[in-house]
Design a protein around this motif. Structure first.
Motif, PDB file in Angstrom:
ATOM      1  N   ASP A 502      23.571 -31.572   5.446  1.00  0.00           N
ATOM      2  CA  ASP A 502      23.590 -30.695   4.386  1.00  0.00           C
ATOM      3  C   ASP A 502      22.187 -30.496   4.548  1.00  0.00           C
ATOM      4  OD1 ASP A 502      21.777 -32.953   4.752  1.00  0.00           O
ATOM      5  OD2 ASP A 502      22.130 -33.954   3.010  1.00  0.00           O
ATOM      6  N   LEU A 503      21.895 -29.458   5.082  1.00  0.00           N
ATOM      7  CA  LEU A 503      20.690 -28.604   5.042  1.00  0.00           C
ATOM      8  C   LEU A 503      20.395 -27.766   6.216  1.00  0.00           C
ATOM      9  CD1 LEU A 503      17.310 -28.855   4.302  1.00  0.00           C
ATOM     10  CD2 LEU A 503      16.990 -30.261   6.386  1.00  0.00           C
ATOM     11  N   ASP A 504      20.174 -26.516   6.356  1.00  0.00           N
ATOM     12  CA  ASP A 504      19.322 -26.173   7.625  1.00  0.00           C
ATOM     13  C   ASP A 504      18.044 -25.033   6.758  1.00  0.00           C
ATOM     14  OD1 ASP A 504      19.547 -23.650   9.115  1.00  0.00           O
ATOM     15  OD2 ASP A 504      20.998 -22.247   7.691  1.00  0.00           O
ATOM     16  N   LEU A 505      17.244 -25.332   7.754  1.00  0.00           N
ATOM     17  CA  LEU A 505      16.009 -25.483   7.882  1.00  0.00           C
ATOM     18  C   LEU A 505      15.260 -24.543   9.539  1.00  0.00           C
ATOM     19  CD1 LEU A 505      13.571 -27.808   6.442  1.00  0.00           C
ATOM     20  CD2 LEU A 505      13.126 -26.346   8.845  1.00  0.00           C
ATOM     21  N   TYR A 506      14.286 -23.830   9.188  1.00  0.00           N
ATOM     22  CA  TYR A 506      13.619 -23.010  10.236  1.00  0.00           C
ATOM     23  C   TYR A 506      12.964 -22.559  10.220  1.00  0.00           C
ATOM     24  CZ  TYR A 506      13.821 -20.762  15.092  1.00  0.00           C
ATOM     25  OH  TYR A 506      13.674 -20.733  16.149  1.00  0.00           O
ATOM     26  N   GLY A 507      11.881 -22.733  10.741  1.00  0.00           N
ATOM     27  CA  GLY A 507      10.161 -22.134  10.733  1.00  0.00           C
ATOM     28  C   GLY A 507       9.422 -21.643  12.174  1.00  0.00           C
ATOM     29  N   LEU A 508       8.815 -20.583  11.769  1.00  0.00           N
ATOM     30  CA  LEU A 508       8.035 -20.219  12.805  1.00  0.00           C
ATOM     31  C   LEU A 508       6.449 -19.096  12.233  1.00  0.00           C
ATOM     32  CD1 LEU A 508       7.911 -17.894  15.163  1.00  0.00           C
ATOM     33  CD2 LEU A 508       8.863 -16.208  14.573  1.00  0.00           C
ATOM     34  N   MET A 509       5.838 -19.941  13.304  1.00  0.00           N
ATOM     35  CA  MET A 509       4.378 -20.183  13.477  1.00  0.00           C
ATOM     36  C   MET A 509       3.667 -19.090  14.384  1.00  0.00           C
ATOM     37  SD  MET A 509       0.891 -22.107  12.598  1.00  0.00           S
ATOM     38  CE  MET A 509       1.019 -22.881  14.211  1.00  0.00           C
ATOM     39  N   GLU A 523       8.638 -32.926   5.456  1.00  0.00           N
ATOM     40  CA  GLU A 523       9.259 -34.671   6.073  1.00  0.00           C
ATOM     41  C   GLU A 523      10.460 -34.612   5.153  1.00  0.00           C
ATOM     42  OE1 GLU A 523       7.524 -37.093   7.796  1.00  0.00           O
ATOM     43  OE2 GLU A 523       6.183 -35.562   8.684  1.00  0.00           O
ATOM     44  N   ILE A 524      11.575 -35.293   6.028  1.00  0.00           N
ATOM     45  CA  ILE A 524      12.447 -35.809   5.519  1.00  0.00           C
ATOM     46  C   ILE A 524      12.296 -37.321   5.222  1.00  0.00           C
ATOM     47  CG2 ILE A 524      14.991 -35.588   5.770  1.00  0.00           C
ATOM     48  CD1 ILE A 524      15.105 -33.491   7.221  1.00  0.00           C
ATOM     49  N   ILE A 525      12.591 -37.959   4.464  1.00  0.00           N
ATOM     50  CA  ILE A 525      12.376 -38.910   3.498  1.00  0.00           C
ATOM     51  C   ILE A 525      13.490 -38.974   2.867  1.00  0.00           C
ATOM     52  CG2 ILE A 525      11.168 -41.534   2.536  1.00  0.00           C
ATOM     53  CD1 ILE A 525       8.931 -39.428   3.459  1.00  0.00           C
ATOM     54  N   ASP A 526      14.301 -40.527   3.842  1.00  0.00           N
ATOM     55  CA  ASP A 526      15.977 -40.636   3.035  1.00  0.00           C
ATOM     56  C   ASP A 526      16.614 -39.457   2.607  1.00  0.00           C
ATOM     57  OD1 ASP A 526      14.997 -43.174   3.338  1.00  0.00           O
ATOM     58  OD2 ASP A 526      14.480 -43.611   0.855  1.00  0.00           O
ATOM     59  N   ASN A 527      16.501 -38.877   0.853  1.00  0.00           N
ATOM     60  CA  ASN A 527      17.493 -37.541   0.945  1.00  0.00           C
ATOM     61  C   ASN A 527      16.450 -36.835   0.445  1.00  0.00           C
ATOM     62  OD1 ASN A 527      20.058 -37.572   2.424  1.00  0.00           O
ATOM     63  ND2 ASN A 527      20.654 -39.310   0.120  1.00  0.00           N
ATOM     64  N   GLN A 528      14.603 -36.698   0.462  1.00  0.00           N
ATOM     65  CA  GLN A 528      13.821 -36.059   0.150  1.00  0.00           C
ATOM     66  C   GLN A 528      13.109 -35.312   0.837  1.00  0.00           C
ATOM     67  OE1 GLN A 528      15.205 -36.831  -3.645  1.00  0.00           O
ATOM     68  NE2 GLN A 528      13.685 -36.321  -3.727  1.00  0.00           N
ATOM     69  N   LEU A 529      13.412 -33.896   0.705  1.00  0.00           N
ATOM     70  CA  LEU A 529      12.683 -33.127   2.106  1.00  0.00           C
ATOM     71  C   LEU A 529      11.223 -32.439   1.320  1.00  0.00           C
ATOM     72  CD1 LEU A 529      12.764 -31.388   4.512  1.00  0.00           C
ATOM     73  CD2 LEU A 529      13.978 -29.425   3.051  1.00  0.00           C
ATOM     74  N   MET A 557       0.631 -37.579   2.309  1.00  0.00           N
ATOM     75  CA  MET A 557       0.382 -37.490   0.707  1.00  0.00           C
ATOM     76  C   MET A 557       2.154 -38.042   0.612  1.00  0.00           C
ATOM     77  SD  MET A 557      -2.684 -38.154  -0.310  1.00  0.00           S
ATOM     78  CE  MET A 557      -3.272 -37.275  -0.495  1.00  0.00           C
ATOM     79  N   ALA A 558       3.259 -37.071   1.403  1.00  0.00           N
ATOM     80  CA  ALA A 558       4.020 -37.041   1.225  1.00  0.00           C
ATOM     81  C   ALA A 558       5.662 -38.300   1.807  1.00  0.00           C
ATOM     82  CB  ALA A 558       5.030 -36.040   2.811  1.00  0.00           C
ATOM     83  N   GLU A 591       9.148 -29.839  -3.091  1.00  0.00           N
ATOM     84  CA  GLU A 591      10.499 -31.812  -2.752  1.00  0.00           C
ATOM     85  C   GLU A 591      11.609 -31.453  -3.591  1.00  0.00           C
ATOM     86  OE1 GLU A 591      10.987 -36.040  -4.243  1.00  0.00           O
ATOM     87  OE2 GLU A 591       9.030 -34.809  -5.401  1.00  0.00           O
ATOM     88  N   ALA A 592      12.788 -31.354  -2.661  1.00  0.00           N
ATOM     89  CA  ALA A 592      13.890 -31.316  -2.744  1.00  0.00           C
ATOM     90  C   ALA A 592      14.701 -31.867  -2.610  1.00  0.00           C
ATOM     91  CB  ALA A 592      14.804 -29.847  -1.634  1.00  0.00           C
ATOM     92  N   ASP A 593      15.538 -32.317  -2.756  1.00  0.00           N
ATOM     93  CA  ASP A 593      16.604 -33.490  -3.596  1.00  0.00           C
ATOM     94  C   ASP A 593      17.469 -32.761  -2.411  1.00  0.00           C
ATOM     95  OD1 ASP A 593      18.633 -35.345  -3.875  1.00  0.00           O
ATOM     96  OD2 ASP A 593      17.206 -36.008  -6.129  1.00  0.00           O
ATOM     97  N   LEU A 594      17.938 -33.037  -1.830  1.00  0.00           N
ATOM     98  CA  LEU A 594      19.233 -32.413  -0.667  1.00  0.00           C
ATOM     99  C   LEU A 594      20.641 -33.063  -1.244  1.00  0.00           C
ATOM    100  CD1 LEU A 594      17.868 -33.433   3.223  1.00  0.00           C
ATOM    101  CD2 LEU A 594      18.022 -31.402   1.592  1.00  0.00           C
ATOM    102  N   THR A 595      19.910 -33.587  -2.100  1.00  0.00           N
ATOM    103  CA  THR A 595      21.682 -34.811  -2.594  1.00  0.00           C
ATOM    104  C   THR A 595      22.231 -33.728  -3.922  1.00  0.00           C
ATOM    105  OG1 THR A 595      21.765 -37.041  -2.091  1.00  0.00           O
ATOM    106  CG2 THR A 595      22.765 -36.287  -3.251  1.00  0.00           C
TER     107      THR A 595
END
Length: 713
Positions: A502-509, A523-529, A557-558, A591-595
């Motif tokens: 349910d998630l496609d995520l990628y980052g670069l620094m 941070e992914i907590i349950d279905n909250q990103l 905080m997250a 904060e994104a709800d993955l559902t």
């Protein structure tokens, strides 16, 4: 008409009685003499009245946009002043013409008029005209932003006036120099130039007020505020204010700087409400917003301080843009005029070339005539040479006879010289032996001295080698520590990305230096990103430490499941505490709800992200860490499922190539719209390659960080 002729004609009609005749003639003669003496005075008075009336009309039209009327009045004033022999009024009218066009956005035309005035004054050796033309040229150049040329002309004007009019005041040129220094924030130089103006002889009341205004503005400019002793500064400001008030009273009215200085008086007296009221009356919105920002900051109203300062920069950017466009137009007009002048010069050169060709033909004819004359001279020279050879033969015969006689004398002298040479040879041998002994002694001494110097140089070389070895070791240690710091910093941002359906995520620094100030985390907590991306002010080690603290606080905080605006409030309160260096971070927190695909977010002064290639509208919250107790406003989007959310730092859109051209928001948006269906990793890698191609080998000028997120349906 001649007085004697008038008197002669009138005497015909006088009574013929002798006594009456004589008395009447004397009376008429006296009246004619009085009238003839008064006529020039009346004429001069009438001319002076005309000049005064024309001057009044000129100053009335100066600030109006009626160009035709102004030029007509000033031309009439120039003619009247020239007839009356009033050189100063003549050049003042001419100077006002140049300044009128310069003040009405026709600075090239004003500059040409000033050049014509200078040339006319030089041709006629009018010293006051030369000074006025030089001063006006400096004024127009400073208007055009050419401060170096303006400064040179003002200094020439001052020197010329002191040399030719030592009792007159050059305060006007000194004040213009002071204003240029004040514009370029050279505060001490501005004060020195204004003080020089006050020292000028016979300074006018207006110029005295202008000089004290510059000094007053210089004092308040230093109060932005590099003042160690507030009481001492207040004492200095009160003194300057008092002197300016005396000058204003003597002049009878205030100058253009008066309203701004009045605002500063209230600020220094901590009467902020009255300062705001005066500030709102200022005609310039640029000065008004700059001063309002400072007043709100002094009052502790940081929100209004931020917004007024933001408005100030917007106005300043707009003014600079208009000024640059106008300068471009003036430059184009100058180039066109230069092209016409060049064509005229080329035509003149062609005419001169034709004259030169004709002169060359005449020279060629003269050359042929000269060659014929030279042939005649050569023939005569040959005849003279033959005669000379005959004389030489006679002289040689005489010499042969003399040689035979001198041969016997030579043999006698040779015998005597041989004996003398033998004695000299013996003496020379002794001298040579002595020189050889001295040379050998000196050679041995120099060899010992060289050996000692070589030994000393070898010792110095060994010491230098040891120092180089120590420096190299220290440099390698620092580079090793920076590499370790970079590894530590890179370990603080996520390197592994979740593999979920349910998630496609990628980052670069990518830091610009060994360590940088950009950050991202999630941070992914349950279905909250929970995710964030930020850019710390500055670069290097200080920015990396600030970045580390921001990431640590975000993750804490997250994990408490706080909303993005609440996270921003708490981050701001923590990071602004004891922030003496004034560092801050712009952040985008989400904060994104993955559902459901519902997105809560808070933008803290960061670049607006793109959602499926379109920029998201965000609140203008302040960056985090500047001022405590700010309330950040959060926002939300109902559903982002299936859409690509792209967040980035200004290392992407402000990346520059060799021509200092930025990557730009337009290219960023166009490329993002083409990759809406790509994976997050493909988007990040495509932008990395694109910005590297844009830089074309140029080192990055800022850290680059990107984060791509897609909630999959």
């Amino acid at each position: 008409m001649n007085i004697a002729l008038i008197f002669k004609k009138m005497s015909v009609y006088l009574p013929q009685n002798n006594l009456k005749h004589q008395l009447m003639k004397k009376l008429i003669l006296l009246i004619l003499i009085l009238v003839s003496g008064m006529i020039p005075t009346w004429a001069q008075s009438a001319a002076a009245d005309d000049i005064a009336q024309l001057q009044k009309q000129m100053y009335q039209l100066y600030n109006k946009n009626d160009e035709t009327a102004f030029v007509d009045i000033t031309n009439k004033l120039k003619v009247a002043a020239q007839k009356a022999g009033d050189e100063r009024t003549f050049y003042k009218a001419w100077a006002n013409q140049a300044l009128y066009f310069a003040n009405h956005q026709q600075r090239n035309k004003g500059q040409l008029i000033a050049k014509d005035m200078q040339q006319y004054a030089l041709n006629h050796d009018h010293k006051y005209g030369i000074y006025t033309g030089t001063h006006v040229m400096g004024t127009i150049q400073s208007m055009m932003g050419d401060y170096q040329e303006g400064i040179q002309n003002f200094k020439k004007a001052i020197s010329y006036l002191h040399e030719n009019f030592p009792k007159e005041s050059a305060a006007a040129s000194w004040i213009e120099l002071a204003r240029i220094s004040l514009t370029n924030r050279k505060i001490h130089q501005a004060i020195q130039d204004a003080e020089q103006a006050l020292k000028e002889p016979n300074i006018s009341a207006m110029h005295r007020l202008n000089a004290w205004s510059v000094i007053c503005l210089s004092k308040v400019d230093t109060a932005l505020y590099h003042v160690k002793d507030a009481a001492e500064y207040q004492k200095e400001f009160d003194y300057v204010w008092g002197e300016r008030e005396k000058a204003k009273k003597a002049y009878g009215r205030d100058d253009s700087s008066g309203p701004v200085i009045a605002v500063w008086r209230k600020i220094n007296d901590h009467q902020y409400d009255e300062a705001i009221a005066l500030c709102n009356k200022l005609r310039s919105p640029l000065f008004r917003n700059d001063l309002l920002s400072l007043i709100h900051k002094r009052k502790g109203d940081y929100r209004n301080a931020y917004f007024t300062q933001q408005r100030y920069w917007e106005l300043r950017d707009s003014i600079n843009s208009r000024r640059n466009n106008h300068l471009l137009m003036e430059m184009t007009a100058t180039m066109d005029l230069g092209r016409v002048e060049l064509e005229a010069k080329e035509l003149k050169l062609r005419n001169q070339q034709m004259r030169l060709d004709m002169a060359a033909e005449e020279l060629e004819n003269k050359k042929l005539e000269e060659e014929a004359l030279m042939l005649k001279l050569k023939n005569r020279d040959a005849e003279l040479a033959n005669a000379t050879m005959q004389l030489e033969n006679d002289r040689l015969e005489t010499n042969n006879k003399n040689l035979q006689l001198s041969e016997y004398l030579s043999k006698m002298h040779a015998q005597e010289e041989k004996e003398h040479a033998h004695h000299i040879l013996i003496a020379a041998g002794g001298a040579i032996a002595l020189l050889v002994i001295c040379f050998l002694s000196f050679y041995l001494y120099r060899r010992q001295l060289s050996a000692r110097r070589l030994k000393h140089a070898y010792h110095q070389l060994a010491v230098a080698y040891d120092q180089l070895e120590e420096t190299t070791t220290a440099k390698e240690r620092i580079e090793s520590e920076l590499r370790i710091a970079r590894d530590i910093q890179m370990s603080m941002v996520p390197q592994a990305f979740p593999e979920r359906s349910d998630l496609d995520l990628y980052g670069l620094m990518s830091p610009a230096k060994e360590v940088g100030g950009d950050l991202y985390s999630f941070e992914i907590i349950d279905n909250q990103l929970y995710f964030c991306l930020g850019d710390v002010s500055g670069k290097g080690v200080p920015a990396s430490l600030f970045m580390a603290q921001a990431i640590r606080l975000f993750r804490a905080m997250a994990k408490q499941r706080r909303k993005p605006c609440d996270i921003a409030n708490r981050l701001n309160n923590e990071l602004s505490e004891n922030n003496d260096n004034g560092m801050f971070v712009t952040m985008f927190i989400g904060e994104a709800d993955l559902t459901t695909g519902h997105l809560y977010y808070c933008n803290a002064g960061h670049n607006p992200p793109l959602l499926d290639g379109e920029f998201i509208e965000v609140e203008s919250n302040a960056p985090i860490g500047l001022w405590p107790e700010l309330e950040y406003v959060g926002e939300e989007i109902d559903n982002i499922r299936g859409k690509m959310l792209f967040i980035y730092t200004d290392g992407l859109n402000e990346a520059e190539n060799q021509a200092q051209e930025q990557y730009g928001d337009d290219q960023l948006q166009q490329m993002m719209q083409q990759m809406k269906s790509d994976t997050a990793k493909q988007v990040i890698e495509a932008f990395s390659q694109s910005v590297e191609s844009h830089r074309n080998g140029i080192a990055p000028n800022d850290d680059l960080t990107m984060l791509a997120i897609r909630c999959i349906v």
